[in-house]
Design a protein around this motif. Structure first.
Motif, mmCIF file in Angstrom:
data_model
loop_
_atom_site.group_PDB
_atom_site.id
_atom_site.type_symbol
_atom_site.label_atom_id
_atom_site.label_comp_id
_atom_site.label_asym_id
_atom_site.label_seq_id
_atom_site.Cartn_x
_atom_site.Cartn_y
_atom_site.Cartn_z
ATOM 1 N N THR A 39 35.735 31.452 38.279
ATOM 2 C CA THR A 39 36.014 32.987 38.746
ATOM 3 C C THR A 39 35.012 33.434 39.853
ATOM 4 O O THR A 39 35.617 34.216 40.643
ATOM 5 C CB THR A 39 35.824 33.889 37.456
ATOM 6 N N SER A 40 33.895 32.977 40.042
ATOM 7 C CA SER A 40 33.025 33.458 41.235
ATOM 8 C C SER A 40 33.789 32.936 42.619
ATOM 9 O O SER A 40 33.236 33.744 43.527
ATOM 10 C CB SER A 40 31.424 32.916 40.933
ATOM 11 N N LYS A 41 34.453 32.078 42.452
ATOM 12 C CA LYS A 41 35.048 31.369 43.950
ATOM 13 C C LYS A 41 36.565 31.916 44.179
ATOM 14 O O LYS A 41 37.141 31.640 45.025
ATOM 15 C CB LYS A 41 35.065 29.839 43.817
ATOM 16 N N HIS A 42 37.104 32.608 43.078
ATOM 17 C CA HIS A 42 38.527 33.124 43.268
ATOM 18 C C HIS A 42 38.527 34.009 44.559
ATOM 19 O O HIS A 42 37.735 34.642 44.847
ATOM 20 C CB HIS A 42 38.943 33.947 41.981
ATOM 21 N N LYS A 43 39.839 33.974 45.163
ATOM 22 C CA LYS A 43 40.203 34.811 46.179
ATOM 23 C C LYS A 43 40.872 35.980 45.498
ATOM 24 O O LYS A 43 41.865 35.662 44.470
ATOM 25 C CB LYS A 43 41.117 34.150 47.154
#
Length: 125
Positions: A39-43
């Protein structure tokens, strides 16, 4: 966006580049990318719903407009969309601004040669 007539009267070159990026293929690419990464890399995905689209869904599925809006919002969020915005208030502001401009132009019609006619529209797409 697939209904866009590319009349080019609603956007600048920079906006055109952004609109080009907002298509079905890119939408699903980001959804799939978000599913595969933490989730930390979600756009962040945001969808805007125009008021004209909701009666279509309501009629198609035999729902009230409010129920269609709720279900469509829920469906989009179940896909992975982070935010769903209703653009009704933006459409209302647009109408109010067009009305204000028309009244001003009408009051100046005898003083200014180009006060009228006034053309206004919403995107036909």
């Amino acid at each position: 966006l697939s209904d866009c007539l590319a009349c080019d009267s609603c956007m600048t070159l920079e906006e055109g580049a952004r609109v080009f990026q907002q298509n079905q293929k890119e939408f699903f690419r980001i959804l799939n990318l978000n599913k595969k990464s933490d989730t930390s890399k979600h756009k962040v995905l945001a969808v805007s719903l125009c008021p004209q689209s909701l009666p279509y869904f309501a009629a198609k599925f035999n729902l009230s407009v409010n129920e269609a809006a709720k279900r469509l919002c829920g469906f989009l969020k179940s896909l992975g969309v982070h935010y769903v915005f209703d653009t009704t208030i933006a459409a209302d502001f647009s109408i109010l601004e067009s009305q204000r401009e028309f009244v001003q132009r009408y009051q100046r019609r005898n003083q200014e040669e180009h006060a009228l006619p006034m053309f206004a529209s919403a995107c036909p797409g």
